[in-house]
Motif scaffolding. Sequence first.
Motif, PDB file in Angstrom:
ATOM      1  N   VAL A 268      58.966  51.520  80.894  1.00 20.19           N
ATOM      2  CA  VAL A 268      57.544  51.619  80.504  1.00 20.19           C
ATOM      3  C   VAL A 268      56.794  50.500  80.301  1.00 20.19           C
ATOM      4  O   VAL A 268      57.487  49.725  79.325  1.00 20.19           O
ATOM      5  CB  VAL A 268      57.517  52.783  79.442  1.00 20.19           C
ATOM      6  N   PRO A 269      55.894  49.948  81.023  1.00 21.86           N
ATOM      7  CA  PRO A 269      55.309  48.923  80.810  1.00 21.86           C
ATOM      8  C   PRO A 269      54.444  48.839  79.563  1.00 21.86           C
ATOM      9  O   PRO A 269      54.175  49.836  78.830  1.00 21.86           O
ATOM     10  CB  PRO A 269      54.479  48.756  81.814  1.00 21.86           C
ATOM     11  N   ARG A 270      53.937  47.551  79.253  1.00 17.96           N
ATOM     12  CA  ARG A 270      53.388  47.325  77.792  1.00 17.96           C
ATOM     13  C   ARG A 270      51.755  46.752  78.114  1.00 17.96           C
ATOM     14  O   ARG A 270      51.790  45.987  79.350  1.00 17.96           O
ATOM     15  CB  ARG A 270      53.949  46.386  76.832  1.00 17.96           C
ATOM     16  N   ASN A 271      50.906  47.071  77.364  1.00 15.98           N
ATOM     17  CA  ASN A 271      49.419  46.422  77.767  1.00 15.98           C
ATOM     18  C   ASN A 271      48.918  45.610  76.702  1.00 15.98           C
ATOM     19  O   ASN A 271      47.787  45.029  76.676  1.00 15.98           O
ATOM     20  CB  ASN A 271      48.426  47.794  77.927  1.00 15.98           C
ATOM     21  N   GLY A 272      49.723  45.106  75.811  1.00 14.44           N
ATOM     22  CA  GLY A 272      49.344  43.999  74.877  1.00 14.44           C
ATOM     23  C   GLY A 272      48.420  44.432  73.896  1.00 14.44           C
ATOM     24  O   GLY A 272      47.807  43.619  72.734  1.00 14.44           O
ATOM     25  N   SER A 273      48.195  45.961  73.567  1.00 13.60           N
ATOM     26  CA  SER A 273      47.465  46.343  72.476  1.00 13.60           C
ATOM     27  C   SER A 273      48.072  46.314  71.277  1.00 13.60           C
ATOM     28  O   SER A 273      49.475  46.363  71.198  1.00 13.60           O
ATOM     29  CB  SER A 273      47.054  47.780  72.909  1.00 13.60           C
ATOM     30  N   MET A 377      55.898  54.547  88.971  1.00 18.58           N
ATOM     31  CA  MET A 377      55.687  53.325  88.641  1.00 18.58           C
ATOM     32  C   MET A 377      54.181  53.541  88.534  1.00 18.58           C
ATOM     33  O   MET A 377      53.429  53.056  87.557  1.00 18.58           O
ATOM     34  CB  MET A 377      55.999  52.134  89.576  1.00 18.58           C
ATOM     35  N   GLN A 378      53.438  54.016  89.402  1.00 17.69           N
ATOM     36  CA  GLN A 378      52.035  54.162  89.561  1.00 17.69           C
ATOM     37  C   GLN A 378      51.428  55.152  88.236  1.00 17.69           C
ATOM     38  O   GLN A 378      50.403  54.808  87.690  1.00 17.69           O
ATOM     39  CB  GLN A 378      51.459  54.854  90.883  1.00 17.69           C
ATOM     40  N   TYR A 379      52.224  56.102  88.271  1.00 19.12           N
ATOM     41  CA  TYR A 379      51.936  56.988  86.983  1.00 19.12           C
ATOM     42  C   TYR A 379      52.266  56.237  85.809  1.00 19.12           C
ATOM     43  O   TYR A 379      51.138  56.265  84.913  1.00 19.12           O
ATOM     44  CB  TYR A 379      53.029  58.026  86.919  1.00 19.12           C
ATOM     45  N   LEU A 380      53.126  55.609  85.586  1.00 15.82           N
ATOM     46  CA  LEU A 380      53.143  54.571  84.188  1.00 15.82           C
ATOM     47  C   LEU A 380      51.994  53.404  84.086  1.00 15.82           C
ATOM     48  O   LEU A 380      51.613  53.317  83.102  1.00 15.82           O
ATOM     49  CB  LEU A 380      54.632  53.909  84.060  1.00 15.82           C
ATOM     50  N   ILE A 381      51.659  53.065  85.417  1.00 16.93           N
ATOM     51  CA  ILE A 381      50.744  51.926  85.310  1.00 16.93           C
ATOM     52  C   ILE A 381      49.291  52.756  84.849  1.00 16.93           C
ATOM     53  O   ILE A 381      48.652  52.164  84.024  1.00 16.93           O
ATOM     54  CB  ILE A 381      50.363  51.397  86.586  1.00 16.93           C
ATOM     55  N   LYS A 385      47.207  51.910  81.280  1.00 16.66           N
ATOM     56  CA  LYS A 385      45.914  51.318  81.162  1.00 16.66           C
ATOM     57  C   LYS A 385      44.965  52.270  80.389  1.00 16.66           C
ATOM     58  O   LYS A 385      44.204  51.640  79.892  1.00 16.66           O
ATOM     59  CB  LYS A 385      45.175  51.352  82.780  1.00 16.66           C
ATOM     60  N   ASN A 386      45.493  53.397  80.186  1.00 17.89           N
ATOM     61  CA  ASN A 386      44.784  54.329  79.483  1.00 17.89           C
ATOM     62  C   ASN A 386      44.803  53.996  77.944  1.00 17.89           C
ATOM     63  O   ASN A 386      44.049  54.199  76.996  1.00 17.89           O
ATOM     64  CB  ASN A 386      44.977  55.816  79.623  1.00 17.89           C
ATOM     65  N   GLY A 387      46.057  53.505  77.537  1.00 21.41           N
ATOM     66  CA  GLY A 387      46.510  53.182  76.134  1.00 21.41           C
ATOM     67  C   GLY A 387      46.845  54.039  75.381  1.00 21.41           C
ATOM     68  O   GLY A 387      46.777  55.367  75.586  1.00 21.41           O
ATOM     69  N   GLU A 388      47.492  53.959  74.103  1.00 22.77           N
ATOM     70  CA  GLU A 388      47.656  54.943  73.119  1.00 22.77           C
ATOM     71  C   GLU A 388      46.579  55.824  72.458  1.00 22.77           C
ATOM     72  O   GLU A 388      46.859  56.910  72.211  1.00 22.77           O
ATOM     73  CB  GLU A 388      48.334  54.299  71.788  1.00 22.77           C
ATOM     74  N   GLU A 389      45.365  55.282  72.674  1.00 23.95           N
ATOM     75  CA  GLU A 389      44.214  56.112  72.298  1.00 23.95           C
ATOM     76  C   GLU A 389      43.925  57.283  73.397  1.00 23.95           C
ATOM     77  O   GLU A 389      43.082  58.305  72.807  1.00 23.95           O
ATOM     78  CB  GLU A 389      42.876  55.168  72.115  1.00 23.95           C
ATOM     79  N   GLU A 390      44.357  57.064  74.535  1.00 25.55           N
ATOM     80  CA  GLU A 390      43.750  57.970  75.570  1.00 25.55           C
ATOM     81  C   GLU A 390      45.052  58.733  76.252  1.00 25.55           C
ATOM     82  O   GLU A 390      44.809  60.055  76.879  1.00 25.55           O
ATOM     83  CB  GLU A 390      43.008  57.490  76.486  1.00 25.55           C
ATOM     84  N   VAL A 441      52.217  45.085  81.881  1.00 23.30           N
ATOM     85  CA  VAL A 441      52.116  46.150  83.074  1.00 23.30           C
ATOM     86  C   VAL A 441      51.785  45.410  84.331  1.00 23.30           C
ATOM     87  O   VAL A 441      52.138  45.722  85.372  1.00 23.30           O
ATOM     88  CB  VAL A 441      50.708  47.032  82.562  1.00 23.30           C
ATOM     89  N   LYS A 442      51.566  44.073  84.205  1.00 25.34           N
ATOM     90  CA  LYS A 442      51.247  43.222  85.232  1.00 25.34           C
ATOM     91  C   LYS A 442      52.666  43.083  86.267  1.00 25.34           C
ATOM     92  O   LYS A 442      52.405  43.027  87.368  1.00 25.34           O
ATOM     93  CB  LYS A 442      50.804  41.746  84.874  1.00 25.34           C
TER      94      LYS A 442
END
Length: 605
Positions: A268-273, A377-381, A385-390, A441-442
């Motif tokens: 599961v990728p990460r977004n840096g938040s 993978m597309q689902y995870l991306i 992108k929505n992040g923990e808040e969404e 995520v990149k």
Amino acid sequence: MNDNNLYKVGIIGFGPKGFYGFERLLAYLNEADILNDIQIHIFNTTEFVASGDVYRTDQPEYLIMNYANRNINSWVLQEPFSIASATPDFITWLTAKGHTNAAPGKYAPRAVVGSYLVDCYRLLLEQLPKNIKVITHIGTVTNMIKKNHKYQVFYTEGKRGAQEAVVCNKVLFTTGHHSFKTQKNQSDILDSKINFIYPTNEKLKSVNAASLVAIKGFGLTAIDAILALTEGRGGNFKKNDTGDLKYISSGREPRKIYPFSRTGLPMVPRNGSPMSETELHFFTEEIIAELKQDRSISFNCSLLPLIKNEFYFAYYNVLFKNYGHQFYFDEDFTVIEKQVKYFHEDYPNAPVFNWETIVNPFKEKSALSTDEVQNYMQYLIDEVKNGEEESPLMSAVATWRKISPIFNELYSFGGLDAVSHREFDSHYFGLFNRLFYGPPVKNVQKMLALCKAGVLDFTYAKSATISIDDCDSNFSLYMENGQRTEINYFVNATISRAKEGGFKNELYQNLLKNGLIREFENKSKTSYKPGCIEINKAGNAIDVNGHVNHDISFYGTPTEGITFDNDTLSRTRNDFASVWAKYVCGAIKEKDERIENYKRQEHVF
């Protein structure tokens, strides 16, 4: 000065953890105002001192961190304070160096992090007290023996292969994975089989263009290998009209790359938040205190239900908010479940929390197709992108970041019963790594682009077996259904961890043989040997007779198995370095006082 009175400290393995131990030792010595001569001997297998091989400074820039800039800091603001007059965190250092990607949520190249570590080390060397001399040995430490209350450290120096020895009073081990085999065998020598991918430019250079490559594993190391064989061969990733990445071939990459692993799932990728402010609800202080009283914790019975509850609550907390509802916590979990029941009656099309779907959505499938992995993978991306808040999924997964330090306290030093200890090491360790410690995520976007370009193929992603014939370098990937593909190159992109039957490294075998260490055994209810050394809670070695040896300490990776998750860059997790530095400083001061007392007595008589 008489060499017998010269105090010598050895640090074996000098990546980030070795540097942290060195920094703390200097701080304690400075605070104690010790003026007698001291030698600090640093042993490292390569010239990449302070950065270590993980962050070596000659790596290509496409090999990036999975740890956001905001989380990187080589210094600690605690007493005794560092001898360095400047202690910049990573973002401050990036800004001062003029790096464009200095934002807190960005992911820097590992080589840049290595340069930061090296600069921090230089700051210490530039302000080194005159009575302290640092001597660096580039070579492989192979043995250590005790002699007259001191320790002879034997190492093979550089390319010459000459055997050298240094006598030390105290030794700190911060080596890498001690279960790696150092002996070469036929399969290590073959150009068509690569057992270790770093440095990628050197280890993967034998892989020919237009070849078929099988990669064992689909974690961070596997992603590095895939990028090295594509982007590292001149391929490019460009954004298309929809904002997705498209791979532009160089013609120098393999024709097909086949990753395969036990689950076949990407991380599961990460977004840096940054970490959210939401608190844990079920790992309360009272429950943690109660668990600590039980030094034989069942993971499945006591911990897993709490973890599932935390995931459940975090998931629905976000899902309710997305539908304009408030989700209320109650100590009675049935009350929480009733809220969820009524919610789904009102919104039957809303996604439903399912533990198995989160941890392994394809558990019941014996094989996966490239399309299935690509869609996942597309689902995870999209979720990242929505992040923990969404994203309910990302909110649930993120709870492990808060649970992890609590779990470390409960797991360490045989806190779990032996059966649970084995089960966690063999299954749940990898599971939680995949869920939370994934790539930026990149990098998953790049994997998806390679998949769409036909370079990355997941036909054998799950449950494949590779046949290896070391004599003629022939490999083939095959499935139970009879599907088979001949392979030109086999890359092992898994990282060996401590496990039963460990100690394959020559140094640790010799330490064991010499009685300086012993293997840790969890004897709670039954027996389990995780393949790691036994230490006390200060990081000191337990010798063959069960005695604590305060002269020898371990920190970082060598303590995996008796402790949990020794993050390479963390200054706080399982911080044996500070305890070690304080003790060594005290021992030096005590010796100096004895010498001074002896001199005064001589003068009197």
